[in-house]
Structures are given as C-alpha cells and as structure tokens.
Design a protein around this motif. Structure first.
Motif, PDB file in Angstrom:
ATOM      1  N   ALA A   3       0.844  -1.198   0.000  1.00 53.39           N
ATOM      2  CA  ALA A   3       0.000   0.000   0.000  1.00 53.39           C
ATOM      3  C   ALA A   3       0.878   1.247   0.000  1.00 53.39           C
ATOM      4  CB  ALA A   3      -0.905   0.006   1.222  1.00 53.39           C
ATOM      5  N   ILE A   4       0.451   2.242  -0.759  1.00 48.33           N
ATOM      6  CA  ILE A   4       1.109   3.555  -0.753  1.00 48.33           C
ATOM      7  C   ILE A   4       0.048   4.597  -0.417  1.00 48.33           C
ATOM      8  CG2 ILE A   4       2.367   5.289  -2.082  1.00 48.33           C
ATOM      9  CD1 ILE A   4       3.494   3.091  -3.816  1.00 48.33           C
ATOM     10  N   VAL A   5       0.264   5.351   0.643  1.00 49.58           N
ATOM     11  CA  VAL A   5      -0.702   6.358   1.070  1.00 49.58           C
ATOM     12  C   VAL A   5       0.026   7.641   1.425  1.00 49.58           C
ATOM     13  CG1 VAL A   5      -2.351   4.649   1.926  1.00 49.58           C
ATOM     14  CG2 VAL A   5      -0.610   5.559   3.474  1.00 49.58           C
ATOM     15  N   GLY A   6      -0.732   8.716   1.548  1.00 52.13           N
ATOM     16  CA  GLY A   6      -0.118   9.995   1.912  1.00 52.13           C
ATOM     17  C   GLY A   6      -1.098  11.144   1.816  1.00 52.13           C
ATOM     18  N   VAL A  21       0.137  -2.496  -6.379  1.00 49.24           N
ATOM     19  CA  VAL A  21       0.105  -1.276  -5.579  1.00 49.24           C
ATOM     20  C   VAL A  21      -1.331  -1.004  -5.135  1.00 49.24           C
ATOM     21  CG1 VAL A  21       0.419   1.231  -5.626  1.00 49.24           C
ATOM     22  CG2 VAL A  21       2.144  -0.270  -6.646  1.00 49.24           C
ATOM     23  N   THR A  22      -1.508  -0.862  -3.842  1.00 48.51           N
ATOM     24  CA  THR A  22      -2.832  -0.633  -3.266  1.00 48.51           C
ATOM     25  C   THR A  22      -2.904   0.765  -2.668  1.00 48.51           C
ATOM     26  OG1 THR A  22      -2.952  -2.980  -2.685  1.00 48.51           O
ATOM     27  CG2 THR A  22      -4.535  -1.525  -1.628  1.00 48.51           C
ATOM     28  N   SER A  23      -4.011   1.467  -2.912  1.00 46.12           N
ATOM     29  CA  SER A  23      -4.199   2.782  -2.304  1.00 46.12           C
ATOM     30  C   SER A  23      -5.695   3.095  -2.255  1.00 46.12           C
ATOM     31  CB  SER A  23      -3.426   3.858  -3.072  1.00 46.12           C
ATOM     32  OG  SER A  23      -3.273   5.013  -2.270  1.00 46.12           O
ATOM     33  N   ALA A  38      -7.699  -0.066  -5.993  1.00 49.13           N
ATOM     34  CA  ALA A  38      -8.220   1.112  -5.299  1.00 49.13           C
ATOM     35  C   ALA A  38      -9.284   0.661  -4.310  1.00 49.13           C
ATOM     36  CB  ALA A  38      -8.813   2.103  -6.301  1.00 49.13           C
ATOM     37  N   VAL A  39      -9.055   0.946  -3.049  1.00 50.03           N
ATOM     38  CA  VAL A  39     -10.028   0.640  -2.003  1.00 50.03           C
ATOM     39  C   VAL A  39     -10.805   1.916  -1.722  1.00 50.03           C
ATOM     40  CG1 VAL A  39     -10.378  -0.313   0.305  1.00 50.03           C
ATOM     41  CG2 VAL A  39      -8.362  -0.989  -1.028  1.00 50.03           C
ATOM     42  N   ILE A  80      -7.106  -1.075   3.346  1.00 47.04           N
ATOM     43  CA  ILE A  80      -5.908  -0.803   2.549  1.00 47.04           C
ATOM     44  C   ILE A  80      -4.700  -1.502   3.178  1.00 47.04           C
ATOM     45  CG2 ILE A  80      -4.289   0.995   1.808  1.00 47.04           C
ATOM     46  CD1 ILE A  80      -6.672   2.908   1.600  1.00 47.04           C
ATOM     47  N   SER A  81      -4.559  -1.340   4.482  1.00 45.21           N
ATOM     48  CA  SER A  81      -3.427  -1.975   5.162  1.00 45.21           C
ATOM     49  C   SER A  81      -3.651  -3.473   5.324  1.00 45.21           C
ATOM     50  CB  SER A  81      -3.193  -1.329   6.529  1.00 45.21           C
ATOM     51  OG  SER A  81      -4.361  -1.390   7.336  1.00 45.21           O
TER      52      SER A  81
END
Length: 379
Positions: A124-127, A152-154, A177-178, A227-228
């Motif tokens: 997962a990539i978040v920000g 890649v999950t976000s 995409a969640v 996501i996590s």
C-alpha cells in the motif's frame, strides 16, 4: 422445518443472501458474527428458530436475524450486477487470506475488475491529499518501480493516493483502489477517469459498502484498515501529524504489517507524520530496495499472474504454518479447553483471544466444541 420469513421462500435465497444478512446485523463486530455462524451454521441462523437469548445480542440484533430484509438484500445483489461488480463473501476462495487476519474483517467485499489481484502480493502507498510536487513525484516513481514485484494498493484519494495508482498504471503494473463508497459512484468525482483507467488496465476496485452508499466521514477509517489489511506493508510518502494516512499506518501496526516512511525536509509540514513514524520505528525508505529486502521470499523479477499465484499459495501455507506455531495454540489443549482458561494461559484480552481462536478454527487447527475449544491433531 425451514421458516420462510418475509414471505420469501428459503429455496430462492443464495449463500450471498445469508452473508449479506449477517453483514446487516447492526453494531456487532465481525468476529462475533463469525462466531454466530460457527455456533449455529449460516443458513440455520436465518432460517430456523434458533435460541438467541443466551447470545448477549440486543433486541435490534435479534430482530435483524429473525426478520432479515430479504427484498433489500436481493436489491443489493441486483445493484452489484448492474455496476459490474462481484460480491465476495467471507468463505469465498477468492476472499483475501491476509484480510482474514485482521481484527475486524469485512463479512463481504464488493469487487469490480480483476479479482485475481486479491491473491497477489500487495504494497500500500498512502499519503497527503495536499502533497507537495516532490511528494507526488516520489509516490509516482516508487509505485511504478514497486509494480515489478507487487500490486500497488491505495485509496483513490487526491494527492499521494492518485499518484500511486497513476505510477503503477504508467509502468504497466497492477493497482487496487479501495474506496469508501459503493462501486456505482466515484469519490472524488474528478477521479472518474482514473477509476476507469484502473479497470481497463486489469486493475481492481473494492469496497465493503454496497452500491448506493455515499461517502461519509466514518467510512474512511474503515477503508483505511482494508488498505493496510490487504497489504504486506504500508508506505507513507507524505503525511501531516493529523492525517488519515497515519490512521492507515496505525492500522498496519495493529495488523502486524510492515510500515515504511519516506523522509523529507524538516521544513515540510506535510512530512511531519512520516518523521514521527520513523521515530516510532517505521523503516526509512530512500528507494524500493529498502522495501524489497523486507520481502525477499516473495519478490519476483516481474509481476506475472501465474507465478504470483504460486507465491500467494506459498504465503497462505506460510500463514498456516505461522498459525500452527502461534503461542495462542499452546493455550488450547487436546482436551476441551474453556475460553476463560485460554484467556488465563495466554494472558491476552478476551476479545483478542476470541478473534484469534476464530482464525485458528478457520485454518482447521482448533475446533469449537461444547464447553470451549479443542486442539486438532494435524500430524
């Protein structure tokens, strides 16, 4: 004899109806819902007059079991078909193995697109939604590089999330995409093209919210835990100290996932959350090698569906072995062991014990029996 409640013949109902009915029980944690299924059986719970008096359920919860809205649940199934999504229930083979490990897994998930991605290794990539130009570029670049080994999950949000999805797509990779709405809508609306691009490039959209459910503030923390929960680890690129990205990171820690963070200038307020995470023990990331070395056993030269399916199966076996070696299992004997004794031996809170016992039972390592649990001989 089966009780045809709400004048709808039980024979017309499917397993999906029953899982949706279980999901619809109000204000009841998932592990308690799963425990009800284990005690009574899924179909029996809703079609027979079972004794719910000793379950500790509220009147509203008992009513949801005794009189499900079968018409409304049928509409959910129909609406899902209209928006070309699939309903994946808790006992479906397609249900992600990692998601079953979290404290409060969704009873059903709605998925649109390439559901084979659910069985592959994910990062997962978040920000921040208000990310800096540098932060967006970093997210885009790292996502593109990570697609060689991971999906890649976000969360389809503005800023870093969007760049994570775009970076994966621009490098020919897969992305999930969640979202915090039903799959018949797009939030934010400006990401309609991005959502379409994800689907058209063999990506996946998932949600635990039925079609027609609009975004609400309380939906986003729920989305963040998925996501996590779906991922082996979470990479935070930019995040302020009070951001949803830190909620995702905290969820990752609670779920025993790896947490990574990209450092930045001390003057970048959007990076304060990343610096705090690093101080708390998150791994500092300068390039993808810092992430890859944490998952050397599952990293591949390229993301190939068939090869990664094998990796996913290996991961599931590894999870099974980890569960077999779980200290919790040592608290359950080959004789009937009451739950309070498991709590005493493991020195864990009862809610944690019940959740982990449910996971162990799903994996066939223990069995719920009258009076407690029994360890199964797998030798």
């Amino acid at each position: 004899m089966a009780d045809t409640r709400n004048n709808k013949a039980v024979t017309e109902l499917t397993s999906v109806h029953y899982w949706l009915a279980l999901k619809a029980i109000p204000r009841l944690a998932s592990y308690k819902k799963i425990a009800l299924v284990k005690k009574f059986g899924l179909k029996t719970l809703f079609t027979q007059q079972v004794d719910l008096n000793q379950t500790g359920l509220t009147g509203a919860q008992r009513s949801a079991i005794s009189s499900p809205d079968w018409h409304g649940l049928t509409k959910v199934i129909f609406d899902s078909q209209l928006c070309q999504s699939k309903i994946i229930v808790y006992d479906d083979p397609a249900y992600p193995v990692l998601l079953k490990e979290i404290y409060d897994p969704p009873i059903v998930i709605f998925a649109r697109g390439n559901i084979e991605l659910l069985s592959l290794a994910k990062i997962a990539i978040v920000g921040s939604r208000n990310a800096s130009v540098a932060g967006r570029e970093i997210a885009h670049k790292l996502a593109g590089q990570l697609t060689a080994q991971f999906v890649v999950t976000s969360g389809l949000a503005l800023g870093i999330d969007a760049q994570a999805h775009l970076g994966a797509l621009h490098h020919g990779g897969y992305t999930i995409a969640v979202v915090a709405t039903g799959l018949d809508m797009t939030y934010p609306a400006r990401h309609k093209k991005l959502q379409k691009d994800i689907i058209e490039n063999k990506g996946l959209l998932i949600s635990e919210f039925a079609p027609g459910i609009a975004p609400k503030a309380g939906h986003f923390p729920k989305r963040n835990r998925l996501i996590s929960g779906l991922s082996l680890g979470v990479l935070v690129v930019e995040a302020s100290l009070k951001s949803g990205s830190l909620i995702t990171a905290r969820c990752a820690l609670e779920q025993s996932r790896e947490v990574f963070a990209v450092p930045s200038s001390i003057y970048n307020l959007q990076a304060k959350g990343c610096h705090w995470l690093i101080k708390q023990g998150a791994k500092l990331v300068e390039d993808i090698a810092d992430i890859e070395e944490e998952f050397e056993d599952i990293v591949t030269d390229s993301l190939n569906l068939s090869r990664n399916k094998e990796k996913a199966n290996s991961r599931e076996k590894s999870v099974q072995q980890d569960l077999f070696n779980d200290p919790m299992l040592a608290s359950v004997g080959y004789e009937v062991t009451p739950v309070d004794m498991v709590v005493s031996r493991s020195k864990l809170p009862i809610d944690v014990v019940l959740t982990r016992l449910t996971v162990l039972e799903l994996k066939g390592l223990v069995s719920a029996v009258p009076g407690g649990y029994l360890k199964l001989n797998r030798g």
